[in-house]
Design an enzyme around this catalytic site. Sequence first.
Site, short mmCIF file in Angstrom:
data_model
loop_
_atom_site.label_atom_id
_atom_site.label_comp_id
_atom_site.label_asym_id
_atom_site.label_seq_id
_atom_site.Cartn_x
_atom_site.Cartn_y
_atom_site.Cartn_z
N LYS A 173 24.50 33.97 48.47
CA LYS A 173 25.82 34.60 48.56
C LYS A 173 25.76 36.00 47.95
O LYS A 173 24.79 36.37 47.30
CB LYS A 173 26.85 33.75 47.81
CG LYS A 173 26.58 33.62 46.32
CD LYS A 173 27.60 32.75 45.62
CE LYS A 173 27.31 32.65 44.13
NZ LYS A 173 28.33 31.88 43.40
N ARG B 115 37.88 25.36 37.89
CA ARG B 115 37.93 26.52 38.76
C ARG B 115 38.15 26.06 40.20
O ARG B 115 39.10 26.46 40.84
CB ARG B 115 36.63 27.33 38.63
CG ARG B 115 36.62 28.66 39.36
CD ARG B 115 35.29 29.38 39.17
NE ARG B 115 34.17 28.66 39.76
CZ ARG B 115 32.92 29.11 39.78
NH1 ARG B 115 32.64 30.28 39.22
NH2 ARG B 115 31.95 28.42 40.35
N TYR C 219 29.36 64.35 29.28
CA TYR C 219 30.82 64.36 29.15
C TYR C 219 31.25 63.88 27.77
O TYR C 219 30.76 62.86 27.27
CB TYR C 219 31.45 63.46 30.21
CG TYR C 219 31.41 64.03 31.61
CD1 TYR C 219 32.03 65.22 31.91
CD2 TYR C 219 30.73 63.36 32.62
CE1 TYR C 219 32.00 65.75 33.19
CE2 TYR C 219 30.69 63.86 33.91
CZ TYR C 219 31.32 65.07 34.19
OH TYR C 219 31.28 65.58 35.46
N MET D 60 28.62 60.05 37.46
CA MET D 60 28.66 59.41 38.77
C MET D 60 27.28 59.36 39.42
O MET D 60 26.92 58.36 40.06
CB MET D 60 29.64 60.13 39.69
CG MET D 60 29.77 59.48 41.07
SD MET D 60 30.93 60.32 42.15
CE MET D 60 32.49 59.92 41.35
#
Length: 366
Positions: free
Chosen positions: A35, A131, A256, A304
């Site tokens: 999956k 779940r 940053y 990024m």
Amino acid sequence: MARPSQIHIDLAALVANYRLACSLAPKSKTMAIIKANAYGHGAISCAQALRNDAPVFGVASIEEALQLRQAGIKQPILLLEGCFTADELPLIAQQQLWLMVENSRQVDMICTADCAVPLQTWIKIDTGMHRLGLSPAQVPRLFQRLLQSGNVASSITFATHFARADETDNDFTQRQIRCFQQAIKAFNCPTSLANSAAILAWPEAHADWNRAGFMLYGVSPLNHVTKACLQLQPVMELTSKIISLRQVESGDGVGYGQQWIASRPSTIATIAIGYGDGYPRNAPDETPVLIRGQRANLAGRVSMDMITVDVSHISTVAIGDPVILWGKQLSVNEVAKACGTIGYELLTRITSRVPSHNYPSGFHTS
């Protein structure tokens, strides 16, 4: 020139890990869980590599199953979350997919469906994960409804899922096993309990079917190292290259927000990988990478498209040097731990802009 960030997939390691799972539970049949695009490794190529070994594949949805069918995969495919709407059922029957049933609504849909052939059905029992799954009290009535509907094959498999099998010092898995055994004691049906963690660490959970997922990709799900874990071979290596180098003075900040401040004159390498590629933005300064076989740590926030790394201690470092973000020499689990997450997330989050290359045996990095 292509951007240097790449994924390398060792398909021989995938097959070896599957065979290891089989060897740990020789009396069980082992389903290969592929999956989420085979945990980020490429569902089609992984299924093709395993087609001569795995008798059944497991996926999350019909969309994932149809992708495999369109690629020529003929094996049965189990839909681990079952059907979501009734209109999926005729296609499920046509494509000979296996179907997990985990709630009474799904039972209603199956019982009223117009299926050309009986559905191969699994019933999930909630033994404490809370779940998915029928409660043990629901099982007898809904089992009979399914059989009497005429829409399911007579050989129904009972399954459950473990909440804490990765914690080998916690007895909750044993409690779930006992709950499961109590719920099915009136039935003579095949069973499936073990996920990767239970295949590795809970032999009492080995049943007719085991479901090997995370371990197939060469990463341990356990909270401590075992002999079997040491035999796992990482399938994915994420690599890039140094694209820039610069000297910074003591007291200079990098990136940053200038999160990282040089405590001494330092050499900073900029590497072409970032959160736009799926590398975790929250990776702290302690997060390791490998350059020239040596460990180096991030220095500053993940951007990024780039990360910056302190390489002051690595001699003769140069632009173009390969960088290993994770793989055989640096476990994705270690990187994940530094980032406060798990290896599952890092493997599945790499974006499609990072090209993936499959190799029949071994990594071919440069």
